[in-house]
Design an enzyme around this catalytic site. Structure first.
Site, mmCIF file in Angstrom:
data_model
loop_
_atom_site.group_PDB
_atom_site.id
_atom_site.type_symbol
_atom_site.label_atom_id
_atom_site.label_comp_id
_atom_site.label_asym_id
_atom_site.label_seq_id
_atom_site.Cartn_x
_atom_site.Cartn_y
_atom_site.Cartn_z
ATOM 1 N N ASP A 25 4.331 0.525 12.134
ATOM 2 C CA ASP A 25 3.157 -0.130 11.531
ATOM 3 C C ASP A 25 3.036 -1.591 11.937
ATOM 4 O O ASP A 25 2.052 -2.232 11.582
ATOM 5 C CB ASP A 25 3.226 -0.037 10.003
ATOM 6 N N ARG A 61 -4.826 10.646 4.231
ATOM 7 C CA ARG A 61 -3.845 11.715 4.308
ATOM 8 C C ARG A 61 -2.719 11.545 3.290
ATOM 9 O O ARG A 61 -2.023 12.508 2.957
ATOM 10 C CB ARG A 61 -3.256 11.825 5.702
ATOM 11 N N CYS A 100 -5.657 12.417 12.348
ATOM 12 C CA CYS A 100 -6.200 11.073 12.143
ATOM 13 C C CYS A 100 -6.097 10.375 13.489
ATOM 14 O O CYS A 100 -5.519 10.899 14.446
ATOM 15 C CB CYS A 100 -5.447 10.342 11.041
ATOM 16 N N LYS A 103 0.855 -1.212 0.000
ATOM 17 C CA LYS A 103 0.000 0.000 0.000
ATOM 18 C C LYS A 103 0.881 1.250 0.000
ATOM 19 O O LYS A 103 0.665 2.170 -0.786
ATOM 20 C CB LYS A 103 -0.870 0.009 1.245
ATOM 21 N N ASN A 104 1.914 1.250 0.862
ATOM 22 C CA ASN A 104 2.701 2.479 1.028
ATOM 23 C C ASN A 104 3.752 2.692 -0.047
ATOM 24 O O ASN A 104 4.508 3.649 0.015
ATOM 25 C CB ASN A 104 3.323 2.507 2.433
ATOM 26 N N ILE A 116 7.169 6.926 17.288
ATOM 27 C CA ILE A 116 6.871 7.692 16.072
ATOM 28 C C ILE A 116 5.584 8.500 16.206
ATOM 29 O O ILE A 116 5.564 9.693 15.895
ATOM 30 C CB ILE A 116 6.769 6.748 14.838
ATOM 31 N N ARG A 144 -0.384 14.331 13.033
ATOM 32 C CA ARG A 144 0.201 14.070 11.719
ATOM 33 C C ARG A 144 0.187 15.303 10.806
ATOM 34 O O ARG A 144 -0.434 15.337 9.764
ATOM 35 C CB ARG A 144 -0.494 12.887 11.065
ATOM 36 N N PRO A 145 0.854 16.381 11.218
ATOM 37 C CA PRO A 145 0.921 17.588 10.387
ATOM 38 C C PRO A 145 1.734 17.347 9.110
ATOM 39 O O PRO A 145 2.362 16.298 8.961
ATOM 40 C CB PRO A 145 1.623 18.577 11.304
ATOM 41 N N VAL A 146 1.668 18.311 8.215
ATOM 42 C CA VAL A 146 2.454 18.232 6.968
ATOM 43 C C VAL A 146 3.387 19.437 6.858
ATOM 44 O O VAL A 146 3.817 19.799 5.771
ATOM 45 C CB VAL A 146 1.540 18.143 5.722
ATOM 46 N N ASP A 147 3.753 20.008 8.022
ATOM 47 C CA ASP A 147 4.605 21.212 8.022
ATOM 48 C C ASP A 147 5.948 20.970 7.349
ATOM 49 O O ASP A 147 6.489 21.850 6.675
ATOM 50 C CB ASP A 147 4.817 21.701 9.461
ATOM 51 N N GLN A 148 6.474 19.767 7.469
ATOM 52 C CA GLN A 148 7.779 19.477 6.859
ATOM 53 C C GLN A 148 7.672 19.441 5.332
ATOM 54 O O GLN A 148 8.580 19.860 4.624
ATOM 55 C CB GLN A 148 8.343 18.142 7.379
ATOM 56 N N ARG A 174 -8.913 -0.553 4.337
ATOM 57 C CA ARG A 174 -8.087 0.504 3.751
ATOM 58 C C ARG A 174 -6.720 -0.042 3.378
ATOM 59 O O ARG A 174 -6.126 0.390 2.401
ATOM 60 C CB ARG A 174 -7.887 1.640 4.765
HETATM 61 C C1 EPZ Z 1 3.989 6.951 6.488
HETATM 62 O O1 EPZ Z 1 3.168 7.957 7.010
HETATM 63 C C2 EPZ Z 1 3.094 5.722 6.312
HETATM 64 N N1 EPZ Z 1 2.032 6.044 5.356
HETATM 65 C C3 EPZ Z 1 2.497 5.318 7.658
HETATM 66 O O2 EPZ Z 1 1.755 4.132 7.454
HETATM 67 C C4 EPZ Z 1 3.633 5.018 8.614
HETATM 68 O O3 EPZ Z 1 3.096 4.708 9.877
HETATM 69 C C5 EPZ Z 1 4.553 6.244 8.731
HETATM 70 O O4 EPZ Z 1 5.033 6.617 7.413
HETATM 71 C C6 EPZ Z 1 5.771 5.984 9.619
HETATM 72 O O5 EPZ Z 1 6.492 4.895 9.118
HETATM 73 C C7 EPZ Z 1 2.316 6.030 4.035
HETATM 74 O O6 EPZ Z 1 3.446 5.771 3.622
HETATM 75 C C8 EPZ Z 1 1.186 6.340 3.108
HETATM 76 P P1 EPZ Z 1 5.877 10.299 8.625
HETATM 77 P P2 EPZ Z 1 3.718 9.478 7.057
HETATM 78 O O7 EPZ Z 1 5.792 11.563 7.842
HETATM 79 O O8 EPZ Z 1 4.656 9.710 5.948
HETATM 80 C C9 EPZ Z 1 5.745 13.625 12.008
HETATM 81 C C10 EPZ Z 1 -0.045 2.710 7.663
HETATM 82 O O9 EPZ Z 1 -0.414 2.111 8.658
HETATM 83 N N2 EPZ Z 1 5.618 14.585 10.898
HETATM 84 O O10 EPZ Z 1 7.051 9.406 8.410
HETATM 85 O O11 EPZ Z 1 2.539 10.350 7.220
HETATM 86 C C11 EPZ Z 1 4.543 12.709 12.097
HETATM 87 O O12 EPZ Z 1 3.505 13.317 12.845
HETATM 88 C C12 EPZ Z 1 0.346 4.157 7.730
HETATM 89 O O13 EPZ Z 1 0.103 2.206 6.509
HETATM 90 C C13 EPZ Z 1 5.511 15.941 11.181
HETATM 91 O O14 EPZ Z 1 5.505 16.343 12.343
HETATM 92 O O15 EPZ Z 1 4.548 9.462 8.408
HETATM 93 C C14 EPZ Z 1 5.107 11.494 12.788
HETATM 94 O O16 EPZ Z 1 5.142 11.725 14.197
HETATM 95 C C15 EPZ Z 1 -0.024 4.737 9.078
HETATM 96 N N3 EPZ Z 1 5.409 16.836 10.153
HETATM 97 C C16 EPZ Z 1 6.543 11.431 12.262
HETATM 98 O O17 EPZ Z 1 6.838 12.748 11.756
HETATM 99 C C17 EPZ Z 1 5.421 16.440 8.833
HETATM 100 O O18 EPZ Z 1 5.341 17.298 7.926
HETATM 101 C C18 EPZ Z 1 6.735 10.427 11.116
HETATM 102 O O19 EPZ Z 1 5.720 10.675 10.170
HETATM 103 C C19 EPZ Z 1 5.545 15.038 8.568
HETATM 104 C C20 EPZ Z 1 5.655 14.148 9.609
#
Ligand code: EPZ
Length: 422
Positions: A310, A95, A119, A22-23, A332, A124-128, A402
């Site tokens: 995960d 997201r 969620c 999926k990812n 995480i 889970r912000p997207v600020d980065q 999902r």
């Molecule tokens: C990906 O989510 C996966 N989703 C998630 O899988 C997985 O749990 C996660 O990576 C961690 O491995 C997909 O690939 C579609 P991150 P992602 O950005 O990219 C923080 C599942 O079960 N963060 O690596 O959204 C965030 O809040 C899903 O299949 C910010 O603060 O995760 C988290 O604490 C669930 N700002 C940490 O970083 C940002 O702009 C890691 O998040 C981005 C992230």
């Protein structure tokens, strides 16, 4: 709303086919936006999130559909894309829609993408994502819940050195896709190293992108003028494979996971062996055998190649009925223990204190009605139901749909007594 009805206590045996990841499929569907030529993805899993992403890109004007004869083959053609937008109605359910932002900016110089909202597992912000794309020359304003992005002047992003505050999987993917068409070189300094990142990079390289270092913490991308179409096979889903490994280990039995990649699951396989399961592997299969009575294992989730967040809920389900106590640390996400209260209803003994859950193994669980709250939590409740005595009903399994391709059918194929009830 569908439910799963499970009668526990059965050992599992047989062979199960692991689907595409999926990812990996989700970013790769967005990578098709980078070119005006046809893209074919093979081994795409049959998931609700994939259907949502097909709807999302279709809404932009992309011709995208599963092949009628082979539903795991998806054909996309983004030549006619004329609406670089991702509306809230679709983004709020998934997201990963944020993955459209990088490609749209790279190819069209503009995009309007809804903020994802929170969620179940955290804010889970997207600020980065925003910060990194701004460093590549994008102007991004947040208006009425939308990211309104544009590239001023030439309309072409420029390469940058990007160091995010933390490792972000989809952030790394967004930047890699944006950088593929940017002017000059982009260096991602603390890139995510997940196999899905490597798979996306391999697809982009097949489209003509110039990328190196994918799979390490530093990825270098030289932008090119245009990208071609391609045919790409989605890598096998390591989290689905890990979920089935935990199910067989917990329930007891023996199974072969075809297409499973053991080299993507080192941290999980190490813990399963320490628990007492036996795991053997070839290049594209994993074999697991277990008595069902295992030693509980403490672990803490970290970025790849560490123990995946995960897989946290699924391995906890194993710890719940293992011998001894264990400590599970989730580093995480800030709220990824929602499966705990549901497991306690099945008889588990778990104490949560912030990021740490202390599990005291019990000899048996007793079936009950439990509720899924997020994707991986639902999988952990299914595993617990396979082990619990009597009948377990897992409610709200739209969460499961999902991210898991026909899970109950695959489990029934291994001898589980499980059925979907409408
Ligand atoms: C990906 O989510 C996966 N989703 C998630 O899988 C997985 O749990 C996660 O990576 C961690 O491995 C997909 O690939 C579609 P991150 P992602 O950005 O990219 C923080 C599942 O079960 N963060 O690596 O959204 C965030 O809040 C899903 O299949 C910010 O603060 O995760 C988290 O604490 C669930 N700002 C940490 O970083 C940002 O702009 C890691 O998040 C981005 C992230």
């Amino acid at each position: 709303m569908d439910k799963l009805l499970i009668r526990g206590g059965r050992r599992l045996a047989g062979t199960v086919d692991i689907s595409g990841a999926k990812n990996a499929a989700l970013p790769e569907l967005c990578a098709a936006l980078l070119t005006s030529e046809p893209v074919t993805l093979l081994n795409v899993p049959r998931l609700q999130d994939v259907s949502t992403m097909l709807k999302l890109v279709g809404n932009m004007g992309v011709v995208a559909a599963r092949d009628a004869a082979t539903p795991t083959t998806v054909r996309l053609d983004a030549r006619q894309l004329d609406k670089p937008e991702a509306p809230y109605e679709l983004v709020k359910t998934m997201r990963a829609s944020v993955l459209a932002l990088g490609p749209l900016l790279a190819r069209f110089g503009r995009a309007t993408v809804s903020l994802p909202g929170g969620c179940a597992i955290g804010s889970r912000p997207v600020d980065q994502h925003i910060k990194g794309l701004q460093s590549m020359g994008a102007e991004i304003d947040v208006e009425h819940g939308y990211m309104v992005a544009r590239v001023p002047g030439s309309g072409r992003l420029r390469g940058a050195r990007i160091t995010t505050d933390m490792v972000t999987v989809t952030g790394t993917e967004n930047f890699m896709m944006a950088a593929a068409l940017a002017q000059g070189e982009t260096v991602l300094e603390n890139a995510a190293q997940e196999p899905e990142i490597v798979d996306l990079a391999e697809m982009l390289i097949r489209m003509g992108a110039r990328i190196e270092g994918h799979g390490s913490s530093r990825i270098r991308i030289q932008g090119v003028e245009r990208l071609t179409g391609c045919t790409h096979r989605v890598v096998a889903d390591r989290i689905e494979a890990g979920t089935f490994l935990c199910a067989v280990a917990a329930a007891g039995g023996k199974a072969v996971l075809r297409h499973g990649r053991a080299d993507h699951l080192d941290a999980v396989i190490e813990k399963l062996r320490a628990a007492g399961a036996s795991v053997d592997a070839g290049p594209d299969f994993i074999e697991v055998q277990s008595s069902g009575r295992l030693q509980a294992q403490s672990f803490r989730t970290t970025e790849y190649p560490g123990f995946p967040t995960d897989m946290q809920a699924q391995f906890m389900a194993l710890n719940v009925i293992a011998q001894g106590s264990s400590k599970v640390t989730e580093t995480i996400f800030e709220n990824r223990f929602m499966h705990v209260n549901e497991m306690v209803r099945l008889g588990a003994k778990i104490q949560v204190d912030g990021k740490v859950a202390v599990v005291e193994g019990v000899p048996r669980l007793s079936g009950a009605t439990v509720m899924a709250t997020d994707l991986r939590a639902s999988a952990s409740l299914v595993i617990a139901g396979l082990v619990a005595e009597g009948q377990t009903i897992v409610d709200r399994i739209y969460h499961l749909d999902r991210g898991y391709d026909q899970m109950e059918i695959k489990l029934r194929g291994l001898g589980a007594d499980i059925e979907r009830i409408k």
